[in-house]
Design a protein around this motif. Structure first.
Motif, PDB file in Angstrom:
ATOM      1  N   LEU A  23       0.823  -1.210   0.000  1.00 24.58           N
ATOM      2  CA  LEU A  23       0.000   0.000   0.000  1.00 24.58           C
ATOM      3  C   LEU A  23       0.860   1.264   0.000  1.00 24.58           C
ATOM      4  CD1 LEU A  23      -2.853  -1.081   2.434  1.00 24.58           C
ATOM      5  CD2 LEU A  23      -2.995  -0.804  -0.051  1.00 24.58           C
ATOM      6  N   ARG A  24       1.970   1.244   0.736  1.00 26.15           N
ATOM      7  CA  ARG A  24       2.859   2.414   0.762  1.00 26.15           C
ATOM      8  C   ARG A  24       3.469   2.662  -0.618  1.00 26.15           C
ATOM      9  NH1 ARG A  24       3.011   6.837   3.286  1.00 26.15           N
ATOM     10  NH2 ARG A  24       3.108   7.559   1.155  1.00 26.15           N
ATOM     11  N   LEU A  25       3.922   1.593  -1.252  1.00 26.04           N
ATOM     12  CA  LEU A  25       4.496   1.732  -2.593  1.00 26.04           C
ATOM     13  C   LEU A  25       3.459   2.267  -3.579  1.00 26.04           C
ATOM     14  CD1 LEU A  25       6.655  -1.522  -2.734  1.00 26.04           C
ATOM     15  CD2 LEU A  25       7.520   0.829  -2.678  1.00 26.04           C
ATOM     16  N   ALA A  26       2.213   1.799  -3.460  1.00 21.91           N
ATOM     17  CA  ALA A  26       1.142   2.295  -4.336  1.00 21.91           C
ATOM     18  C   ALA A  26       0.868   3.775  -4.057  1.00 21.91           C
ATOM     19  CB  ALA A  26      -0.124   1.464  -4.151  1.00 21.91           C
ATOM     20  N   LYS A  27       0.841   4.159  -2.796  1.00 21.70           N
ATOM     21  CA  LYS A  27       0.630   5.573  -2.451  1.00 21.70           C
ATOM     22  C   LYS A  27       1.750   6.451  -2.997  1.00 21.70           C
ATOM     23  CE  LYS A  27      -2.083   4.731   1.690  1.00 21.70           C
ATOM     24  NZ  LYS A  27      -2.104   4.674   3.158  1.00 21.70           N
ATOM     25  N   ASP A  28       2.938   5.870  -3.112  1.00 15.66           N
ATOM     26  CA  ASP A  28       4.091   6.611  -3.634  1.00 15.66           C
ATOM     27  C   ASP A  28       4.170   6.578  -5.164  1.00 15.66           C
ATOM     28  OD1 ASP A  28       4.805   7.347  -1.087  1.00 15.66           O
ATOM     29  OD2 ASP A  28       6.394   5.865  -0.889  1.00 15.66           O
ATOM     30  N   GLY A  29       3.213   5.893  -5.822  1.00 14.83           N
ATOM     31  CA  GLY A  29       3.144   5.960  -7.269  1.00 14.83           C
ATOM     32  C   GLY A  29       3.386   4.691  -8.053  1.00 14.83           C
ATOM     33  N   ALA A  30       3.625   3.568  -7.392  1.00 16.82           N
ATOM     34  CA  ALA A  30       3.946   2.326  -8.102  1.00 16.82           C
ATOM     35  C   ALA A  30       2.707   1.473  -8.360  1.00 16.82           C
ATOM     36  CB  ALA A  30       4.952   1.508  -7.302  1.00 16.82           C
ATOM     37  N   ASP A  31       2.752   0.705  -9.449  1.00 18.20           N
ATOM     38  CA  ASP A  31       1.789  -0.363  -9.691  1.00 18.20           C
ATOM     39  C   ASP A  31       2.342  -1.585  -8.968  1.00 18.20           C
ATOM     40  OD1 ASP A  31       0.190   1.247 -11.319  1.00 18.20           O
ATOM     41  OD2 ASP A  31       1.323   0.704 -13.110  1.00 18.20           O
ATOM     42  N   ILE A  32       1.466  -2.453  -8.464  1.00 20.42           N
ATOM     43  CA  ILE A  32       1.904  -3.515  -7.555  1.00 20.42           C
ATOM     44  C   ILE A  32       1.497  -4.910  -8.020  1.00 20.42           C
ATOM     45  CG2 ILE A  32       1.854  -4.334  -5.160  1.00 20.42           C
ATOM     46  CD1 ILE A  32       2.988  -1.490  -5.406  1.00 20.42           C
ATOM     47  N   ALA A  33       2.454  -5.836  -7.984  1.00 22.37           N
ATOM     48  CA  ALA A  33       2.202  -7.266  -8.150  1.00 22.37           C
ATOM     49  C   ALA A  33       2.193  -7.868  -6.752  1.00 22.37           C
ATOM     50  CB  ALA A  33       3.280  -7.911  -9.004  1.00 22.37           C
ATOM     51  N   ILE A  34       1.048  -8.365  -6.340  1.00 27.50           N
ATOM     52  CA  ILE A  34       0.863  -8.937  -5.006  1.00 27.50           C
ATOM     53  C   ILE A  34       1.076 -10.440  -5.110  1.00 27.50           C
ATOM     54  CG2 ILE A  34      -0.795  -9.282  -3.131  1.00 27.50           C
ATOM     55  CD1 ILE A  34      -2.283  -6.779  -4.416  1.00 27.50           C
ATOM     56  N   VAL A  35       2.034 -10.961  -4.340  1.00 27.49           N
ATOM     57  CA  VAL A  35       2.324 -12.395  -4.366  1.00 27.49           C
ATOM     58  C   VAL A  35       2.140 -12.947  -2.956  1.00 27.49           C
ATOM     59  CG1 VAL A  35       4.062 -14.153  -4.857  1.00 27.49           C
ATOM     60  CG2 VAL A  35       3.964 -12.073  -6.254  1.00 27.49           C
ATOM     61  N   ASP A  36       1.336 -13.994  -2.845  1.00 28.56           N
ATOM     62  CA  ASP A  36       1.046 -14.587  -1.538  1.00 28.56           C
ATOM     63  C   ASP A  36       0.399 -15.951  -1.792  1.00 28.56           C
ATOM     64  OD1 ASP A  36       0.639 -12.908   1.439  1.00 28.56           O
ATOM     65  OD2 ASP A  36      -0.124 -14.951   1.261  1.00 28.56           O
ATOM     66  N   ILE A  37       0.074 -16.651  -0.714  1.00 30.01           N
ATOM     67  CA  ILE A  37      -0.642 -17.916  -0.843  1.00 30.01           C
ATOM     68  C   ILE A  37      -2.114 -17.762  -0.471  1.00 30.01           C
ATOM     69  CG2 ILE A  37       1.385 -19.396  -0.560  1.00 30.01           C
ATOM     70  CD1 ILE A  37       0.560 -19.782   2.374  1.00 30.01           C
ATOM     71  N   ASN A  38      -2.491 -16.592   0.030  1.00 28.27           N
ATOM     72  CA  ASN A  38      -3.865 -16.341   0.465  1.00 28.27           C
ATOM     73  C   ASN A  38      -4.606 -15.533  -0.602  1.00 28.27           C
ATOM     74  OD1 ASN A  38      -6.218 -15.288   1.684  1.00 28.27           O
ATOM     75  ND2 ASN A  38      -5.309 -15.528   3.705  1.00 28.27           N
TER      76      ASN A  38
END
Length: 138
Positions: A23-38
């Motif tokens: 969320l911080r990276l997105a607030k700072d302007g980045a698009d995000i690839a979320i990787v998890d098992i959930n």
């Protein structure tokens, strides 16, 4: 360093510290690839990122599985148009607890360092951060 228009991949991003980083990276302007098992919680985080006006994609991967790690990196690059930042945050349970509760092999190493090295050979400049923690979840 500005991250407007950059693409970040964050492991363990469905909850806790990883969610906060994403969320911080997105607030700072980045698009995000979320990787998890959930998968359910990943979808919630993706919706939060999209509400901030940025792209988000999700990918289910176990960081101790080399093929899944490489597939997550490829997915991020294809879906979001590149990869500039990688945050290796996914937690791994303490050995005795993992073995006792789930019968897992906790000695398997994360494949992220190898995936990172292969990514660094690509023409785009990239940065990496590794977060160390034991356990995970809420």
């Amino acid at each position: 360093m500005t991250i407007n228009g950059k693409v970040a991949l964050v492991t363990g991003a469905a909850q806790g510290i990883g969610r906060g980083i994403a969320l911080r990276l997105a607030k700072d302007g980045a698009d995000i690839a979320i990787v998890d098992i959930n998968t359910d919680k990943m979808a919630e985080v993706a919706a939060e990122i999209e509400e901030l006006g940025h792209k988000a994609t999700t990918f289910k991967a176990d960081v101790s599985n080399r093929a899944e790690v490489y597939a997550a990196v490829e997915h991020a690059e294809k879906t979001l148009g590149g990869l500039d930042i990688m945050v290796n945050n996914a937690g791994i349970e303490p050995p005795r607890l993992s073995r006792r509760l789930f019968g897992l092999n906790p000695t398997r190493r994360s494949a992220w360092p190898q995936a990172w090295r292969s990514m660094r050979l690509r023409p785009r400049q990239a940065e990496c951060c590794r977060s160390a923690r034991a356990g995970g979840g809420d």
